[in-house]
Design an enzyme around this catalytic site. Structure first.
Site, short mmCIF file in Angstrom:
data_model
loop_
_atom_site.label_atom_id
_atom_site.label_comp_id
_atom_site.label_asym_id
_atom_site.label_seq_id
_atom_site.Cartn_x
_atom_site.Cartn_y
_atom_site.Cartn_z
N GLY A 9 15.57 -17.57 -20.88
CA GLY A 9 14.85 -17.20 -22.11
C GLY A 9 15.45 -17.86 -23.34
N ALA A 10 15.91 -19.10 -23.17
CA ALA A 10 16.64 -19.77 -24.26
C ALA A 10 15.74 -20.69 -25.09
CB ALA A 10 17.83 -20.54 -23.70
N ARG A 14 13.68 -19.68 -27.39
CA ARG A 14 13.61 -19.18 -28.77
C ARG A 14 14.54 -17.99 -28.95
NH1 ARG A 14 8.70 -18.37 -26.16
NH2 ARG A 14 7.21 -19.78 -27.12
N TYR A 30 10.61 -0.51 -20.58
CA TYR A 30 11.66 -1.37 -21.17
C TYR A 30 13.02 -0.67 -21.10
CZ TYR A 30 13.97 -4.30 -24.73
OH TYR A 30 14.83 -5.13 -25.40
N ILE A 32 17.39 -7.15 -33.80
CA ILE A 32 17.76 -8.53 -34.11
C ILE A 32 16.48 -9.29 -34.51
CG2 ILE A 32 18.83 -10.65 -33.22
CD1 ILE A 32 20.79 -8.24 -33.23
N LYS A 48 16.28 -1.90 -19.03
CA LYS A 48 17.51 -2.21 -19.75
C LYS A 48 18.65 -1.26 -19.35
CE LYS A 48 16.50 -5.77 -22.40
NZ LYS A 48 16.94 -7.11 -21.95
N ASN A 86 19.17 -13.37 -20.23
CA ASN A 86 18.67 -12.98 -21.55
C ASN A 86 17.15 -12.85 -21.60
OD1 ASN A 86 18.65 -13.13 -24.71
ND2 ASN A 86 17.37 -14.83 -24.03
N SER A 110 19.96 -3.33 -24.26
CA SER A 110 19.44 -2.90 -25.56
C SER A 110 19.86 -1.47 -25.83
CB SER A 110 17.91 -2.97 -25.51
OG SER A 110 17.33 -2.23 -26.55
N VAL A 139 11.29 -16.41 -14.54
CA VAL A 139 12.38 -15.80 -13.77
C VAL A 139 11.91 -14.59 -12.94
CG1 VAL A 139 14.30 -16.61 -15.21
CG2 VAL A 139 13.20 -14.43 -15.77
N1 LIG Z 1 15.25 -8.80 -30.81
C1 LIG Z 1 15.76 -7.61 -30.63
O1 LIG Z 1 15.83 -6.79 -31.55
C2 LIG Z 1 16.31 -7.21 -29.28
C3 LIG Z 1 16.92 -5.95 -29.17
C4 LIG Z 1 17.47 -5.57 -27.96
C5 LIG Z 1 17.41 -6.42 -26.86
N2 LIG Z 1 16.78 -7.61 -26.98
C6 LIG Z 1 16.72 -8.46 -25.80
O2 LIG Z 1 17.20 -9.74 -26.10
C7 LIG Z 1 16.60 -10.69 -25.21
C8 LIG Z 1 16.03 -11.85 -26.01
O3 LIG Z 1 14.94 -11.37 -26.82
P1 LIG Z 1 14.51 -12.05 -28.21
O4 LIG Z 1 14.48 -10.99 -29.21
O5 LIG Z 1 15.27 -13.28 -28.43
O6 LIG Z 1 12.98 -12.40 -27.87
P2 LIG Z 1 12.16 -13.78 -28.00
O7 LIG Z 1 10.78 -13.44 -27.65
O8 LIG Z 1 12.44 -14.42 -29.32
O9 LIG Z 1 12.85 -14.68 -26.87
C9 LIG Z 1 12.77 -14.33 -25.51
C10 LIG Z 1 12.48 -15.56 -24.69
O10 LIG Z 1 12.41 -15.16 -23.31
C11 LIG Z 1 11.37 -15.91 -22.70
N3 LIG Z 1 10.85 -15.24 -21.51
C12 LIG Z 1 10.08 -14.12 -21.47
N4 LIG Z 1 9.73 -13.85 -20.20
C13 LIG Z 1 10.29 -14.81 -19.43
C14 LIG Z 1 10.27 -15.10 -18.05
N5 LIG Z 1 9.57 -14.32 -17.20
N6 LIG Z 1 10.96 -16.16 -17.58
C15 LIG Z 1 11.65 -16.97 -18.44
N7 LIG Z 1 11.68 -16.75 -19.77
C16 LIG Z 1 11.00 -15.70 -20.26
C17 LIG Z 1 10.31 -16.04 -23.78
O11 LIG Z 1 9.41 -17.12 -23.53
C18 LIG Z 1 11.15 -16.22 -25.05
O12 LIG Z 1 11.33 -17.59 -25.37
C19 LIG Z 1 15.57 -9.92 -24.41
O13 LIG Z 1 16.12 -9.55 -23.16
C20 LIG Z 1 15.32 -8.70 -25.25
O14 LIG Z 1 14.85 -7.61 -24.50
C21 LIG Z 1 16.24 -8.04 -28.17
#
Ligand SMILES: NC(=O)c1ccc[n+]([C@@H]2O[C@H](COP(=O)([O-])OP(=O)(O)OC[C@H]3O[C@@H](n4cnc5c(N)ncnc54)[C@H](O)[C@@H]3O)[C@@H](O)[C@H]2O)c1
Length: 273
Positions: A14-15, A17, A162, A195, A166, A87, A149, A61
């Site tokens: 998930g890198a 973005r 979710y 975030i 998590k 991630n 999370s 994934v």
């Molecule tokens: N942003 C927040 O506040 C927050 C809070 C708690 C946890 N998280 C966790 O952090 C991680 C990253 O989230 P983010 O906020 O950067 O979100 P984001 O949407 O900016 O980035 C997540 C990336 O994961 C990719 N992705 C999604 N499903 C996928 C799959 N099946 N296979 C491969 N890639 C996949 C997406 O295309 C995206 O580029 C996640 O696990 C999310 O649950 C985020």
């Protein structure tokens, strides 16, 4: 720099973005080679193109066959695998009475089954490498960082799937820390509060905030009222940046955490649900 990741290879899912991209950049800044994965090929390639030693392998994934291909791809490209950051993720929220089986299962698949399959796929190589290094009298530490999370540690209203996924990945983290300690692998989790990525953008009835996941449109974002509440309830009084999130992951990916395993570090400005 108190340490270097110069000879290390990292795999970050998930890198393309958000936080994953910031993690890939942070690990690269400290010298790691990075295998960048994302569901979406263009953002994955774009992240890799900004890093000095990187490649991208796009793919889902949650496809049961893909984790093995991803691990194989990283090993073929870089010859080793030292840091795995699980991630990739997204939210698909609703109150329980409106949550379908498909929706609940999708959250378990992405947040729990995918990390499980990736780590299982890496286990043969990791165990063989550790046995070889031990026979040579060397101790080489490797790192797993699973992303969770505060919805997993505290429970998040409207997030049965979710939060369960998590929370589940914390069980996987603690279990593997016990199985893989003998192979010198630190297995930890970082849990985020709010975030600033597309996942927590303010919902707006006049603007579509859906994302496309496997051809399905999924509404993401957070109610503006909830965002305001979170800023007030958060001791640091603000949301975090992806760079700040990546710094917490860097700790667990670095030698600074060589004697820490099976732990969950919350990076959320002190916010709890
Ligand atoms: N942003 C927040 O506040 C927050 C809070 C708690 C946890 N998280 C966790 O952090 C991680 C990253 O989230 P983010 O906020 O950067 O979100 P984001 O949407 O900016 O980035 C997540 C990336 O994961 C990719 N992705 C999604 N499903 C996928 C799959 N099946 N296979 C491969 N890639 C996949 C997406 O295309 C995206 O580029 C996640 O696990 C999310 O649950 C985020």
């Amino acid at each position: 720099m108190p340490f270097t990741l110069e000879s290390k290879t990292a795999l970050v899912t998930g890198a393309g973005r958000g936080i994953g991209r910031a993690i890939a950049q942070k690990l690269a800044e400290y010298g790691a080679s990075v295998m960048v994965n994302d569901l979406d090929a263009a953002p994955a390639a774009e992240t890799a193109s900004t890093l000095p030693k990187a490649a991208s392998l796009a793919g889902d994934v949650t496809d049961p066959a893909f984790p093995a291909a991803l691990v194989k791809g990283a090993l073929e490209r870089f010859g080793s695998l030292d840091i795995i950051v699980n991630n990739a993720g997204y939210t698909w929220d609703n109150v329980i009475q409106k949550t379908t089986d498909e929706q609940f299962q999708a959250m378990l698949n992405i947040h729990l089954a995918a990390p499980f399959r990736i780590l299982r796929a890496a286990s043969d190589w990791i165990r063989d490498a550790a046995k070889r290094e031990t026979a040579e009298g060397r101790r080489v530490m490797r790192k797993v960082v699973n992303i969770t999370s505060i919805a997993g540690t505290d429970g998040g209203a409207g997030q049965a799937g979710y939060s369960s996924g998590k929370a589940g990945v914390i069980g996987l983290t603690k279990t593997l820390s016990k199985e893989w300690g003998r192979y010198n692998v630190n297995v930890n989790a970082v849990g985020f509060g709010l975030i600033e990525t597309r996942l927590i953008q303010p919902m707006n009835p006049e603007r579509d905030t859906s994302i496309d996941v496997q051809g399905r449109k999924i509404k993401i974002g957070v109610q503006p009222k909830m965002l305001e509440w979170a800023k007030t309830a958060c001791p640091l009084g603000r949301t975090g940046t992806p760079e700040e999130a990546a710094s917490a992951v860097l700790f667990f990916a670095s030698p600074l955490s060589d004697y820490v395993t099976g732990e969950v570090l919350i990076c959320g400005g002190g916010l709890h649900f």
